[in-house]
Design an enzyme around this catalytic site. Structure first.
Site, PDB file in Angstrom:
ATOM      1  N   GLU A 202      -5.853 -10.701  -2.225  1.00 29.67           N
ATOM      2  CA  GLU A 202      -6.704 -10.600  -1.019  1.00 29.67           C
ATOM      3  C   GLU A 202      -8.186 -10.559  -1.390  1.00 29.67           C
ATOM      4  O   GLU A 202      -8.959  -9.754  -0.862  1.00 29.67           O
ATOM      5  CB  GLU A 202      -6.335  -9.339  -0.211  1.00 29.67           C
ATOM      6  CG  GLU A 202      -4.862  -9.255   0.129  1.00 29.67           C
ATOM      7  CD  GLU A 202      -4.512  -8.105   1.057  1.00 29.67           C
ATOM      8  OE1 GLU A 202      -5.415  -7.494   1.637  1.00 29.67           O
ATOM      9  OE2 GLU A 202      -3.307  -7.830   1.181  1.00 29.67           O
TER      10      GLU A 202
ATOM     11  N   GLU B 288       0.809  -1.229   0.000  1.00 24.96           N
ATOM     12  CA  GLU B 288       0.000   0.000   0.000  1.00 24.96           C
ATOM     13  C   GLU B 288       0.841   1.277   0.000  1.00 24.96           C
ATOM     14  O   GLU B 288       0.623   2.173   0.806  1.00 24.96           O
ATOM     15  CB  GLU B 288      -0.964  -0.022   1.191  1.00 24.96           C
ATOM     16  CG  GLU B 288      -1.841  -1.268   1.181  1.00 24.96           C
ATOM     17  CD  GLU B 288      -2.802  -1.368   2.373  1.00 24.96           C
ATOM     18  OE1 GLU B 288      -2.661  -0.570   3.301  1.00 24.96           O
ATOM     19  OE2 GLU B 288      -3.679  -2.241   2.341  1.00 24.96           O
TER      20      GLU B 288
HETATM   21  C1  XIL Z   1      -6.374  -7.335   7.750  1.00 29.46           C
HETATM   22  C2  XIL Z   1      -6.625  -8.620   8.536  1.00 29.46           C
HETATM   23  O1  XIL Z   1      -7.470  -9.457   7.787  1.00 29.46           O
HETATM   24  C3  XIL Z   1      -7.249  -8.294   9.871  1.00 29.46           C
HETATM   25  O2  XIL Z   1      -7.343  -9.467  10.674  1.00 29.46           O
HETATM   26  C4  XIL Z   1      -6.426  -7.234  10.610  1.00 29.46           C
HETATM   27  O3  XIL Z   1      -7.080  -6.856  11.795  1.00 29.46           O
HETATM   28  C5  XIL Z   1      -6.214  -6.010   9.729  1.00 29.46           C
HETATM   29  O4  XIL Z   1      -5.632  -6.411   8.507  1.00 29.46           O
HETATM   30  N1  XIL Z   1      -5.019  -5.097   3.367  1.00 29.46           N
HETATM   31  C6  XIL Z   1      -3.992  -5.933   3.749  1.00 29.46           C
HETATM   32  C7  XIL Z   1      -4.230  -6.958   4.787  1.00 29.46           C
HETATM   33  O5  XIL Z   1      -2.890  -5.896   3.148  1.00 29.46           O
HETATM   34  O6  XIL Z   1      -3.077  -7.226   5.548  1.00 29.46           O
HETATM   35  C8  XIL Z   1      -5.377  -6.561   5.700  1.00 29.46           C
HETATM   36  O7  XIL Z   1      -5.633  -7.643   6.578  1.00 29.46           O
HETATM   37  C9  XIL Z   1      -6.602  -6.207   4.885  1.00 29.46           C
HETATM   38  C10 XIL Z   1      -6.317  -5.026   3.969  1.00 29.46           C
END
Ligand code: XIL
Length: 374
Positions: free
Chosen positions: A262, A157
């Site tokens: 994701e 990010e």
């Molecule tokens: C999220 C997790 O799923 C949660 O359990 C945690 O509390 C916060 O992070 N982008 C990402 C991930 O790169 O690491 C994030 O994961 C979701 C958004």
């Protein structure tokens, strides 16, 4: 009979021939030869405490990501203390099951403890100190799993919605070259690992342009970046097929692999005007944003099913360029989307329901797989 049945289907989808052999088709088999299919795991799953989901993961997926255990705040909570236990268990699980193992993530502004950016008095550290901390962290973590973790999200990010580099503490203290330094340190620690830049909203034009520019610059400088991860926390209508296809193609033209890292599909009304996946954003709870606390209407279930099939049709139309599609979790009960950006909602973003049973979308995704030549 079985032989005859199998012969008729031999040119058909893999799932069809698997069915003929009397087994249930699986996600990883359906896309075998196109990309690996992954899921992000929590500790209950990779320790086997959640036995039902551990079994689903072994059967359905051939790639895994750590939902949280490799993030800085978990693995390196204090300056001189690492907490490798959970990450070790995660990597062991992947190796025992011959899976493609992801490392997520090395350099991020979220889920990174404050001490990383501060001195003893709470003042920002110098560029030199922060670079050294970053280097030590990467060397230690990547080095520990060298040859075992196949692919790292090196930076997460780093581009803002307008396409400029995000003004994170990394950027403010070190300057824009923190990105190439992170890749160099990771490459040094494990020269064979794939190294990626991962982000959300890259389907939006302004952000995508900035990200393309960044990747182009890194490639021109010889920085060892091998892939770009599209997070794809999507909704029913964003991004469009056009946006997805263009994004995959444009990164592909730069000579990097594209991964969907994701994936989840949000069906709840969004409190935002524009899509985001910024984990630091929080919104107060309000029943109007939680319309399905007791289950989904059939029409919405059908829309979700269609959306999942559409997404996999798009991704698999880029077989070879898209090397992996990873879902951000296994079942709706554990998804981060129940608690972000509003706590305590009932969301339906994944392929398995709250009882960890397959939703109709599982079959739809398997049926969306490209036909294999006989
Ligand atoms: C999220 C997790 O799923 C949660 O359990 C945690 O509390 C916060 O992070 N982008 C990402 C991930 O790169 O690491 C994030 O994961 C979701 C958004």
């Amino acid at each position: 009979m079985r032989h005859h049945f199998g012969a008729i289907l031999s040119c058909g989808l893999v799932f069809a021939s698997v069915l003929a052999a009397g087994q249930q088709p699986t996600l990883k088999d359906a896309y075998n030869g196109c990309f690996v299919v992954g899921a992000a795991l929590n500790p209950a799953q990779f320790t086997g405490r959640d036995a039902k989901e551990a079994a689903i993961i072994k059967a359905q997926f051939n790639a895994i990501s750590p939902e949280n255990v490799l993030k800085w705040e978990v693995i390196h909570p204090q300056p001189n203390s690492y907490n490798f236990g959970p990450a070790d268990q995660y990597v062991d699980f992947g190796q025992q099951n011959h899976m493609f193992i992801l490392g997520h993530t090395l350099v991020w502004h979220s889920q990174t403890p404050k001490w990383v950016f501060q001195d003893d008095k709470g003042n920002p550290v110098s560029r030199k100190v922060l670079l050294k901390r970053m280097q030590d962290h990467i060397k230690t973590v990547v080095g520990r799993y060298k040859g075992r973790i196949n692919s790292w999200d090196v930076v997460n990010e780093v581009v803002d919605e307008d396409g400029t580099l995000r003004q994170s503490p990394w950027m403010k203290i070190i300057g824009p070259d923190y990105i190439e330094k992170a890749f160099e340190y990771a490459h040094k620690a494990d020269p064979k690992a794939q190294l990626n830049y991962n982000d959300y909203n890259l389907e939006n034009e302004a952000k995508r342009k900035g990200a393309l520019q960044l990747v182009r610059k890194l490639k021109a400088k010889g920085v060892p970046i091998t892939g770009v991860g599209l997070q794809d926390h999507v909704s029913l209508d964003w991004p469009t097929a056009d946006q997805l296809n263009t994004t995959i193609d444009e990164f592909g033209k730069l000579g990097v692999k594209v991964m969907i890292t994701e994936l989840d599909v949000d069906v709840l009304p969004s409190p935002f005007q524009d899509p985001t996946a910024d984990v630091s954003v929080k919104v107060a709870s309000n029943p109007k944003y939680n319309p399905y606390p007791n289950g989904l209407p059939e029409t919405v279930q059908q829309q979700i099913t269609n959306r999942w099939a559409e997404l996999f049709r798009i991704y698999s139309s880029h077989c070879g360029l898209v090397t992996r599609v990873t879902l951000w979790g296994v079942s709706d009960k554990d998804s981060w989307k129940n608690n972000w950006p509003i706590r305590g909602r009932t969301n339906y973003p994944l392929l398995f329901d709250r009882e960890s049973e397959p939703k109709p979308a599982v079959k739809a995704v398997i049926e969306a797989a490209p036909k294999k030549p006989s």
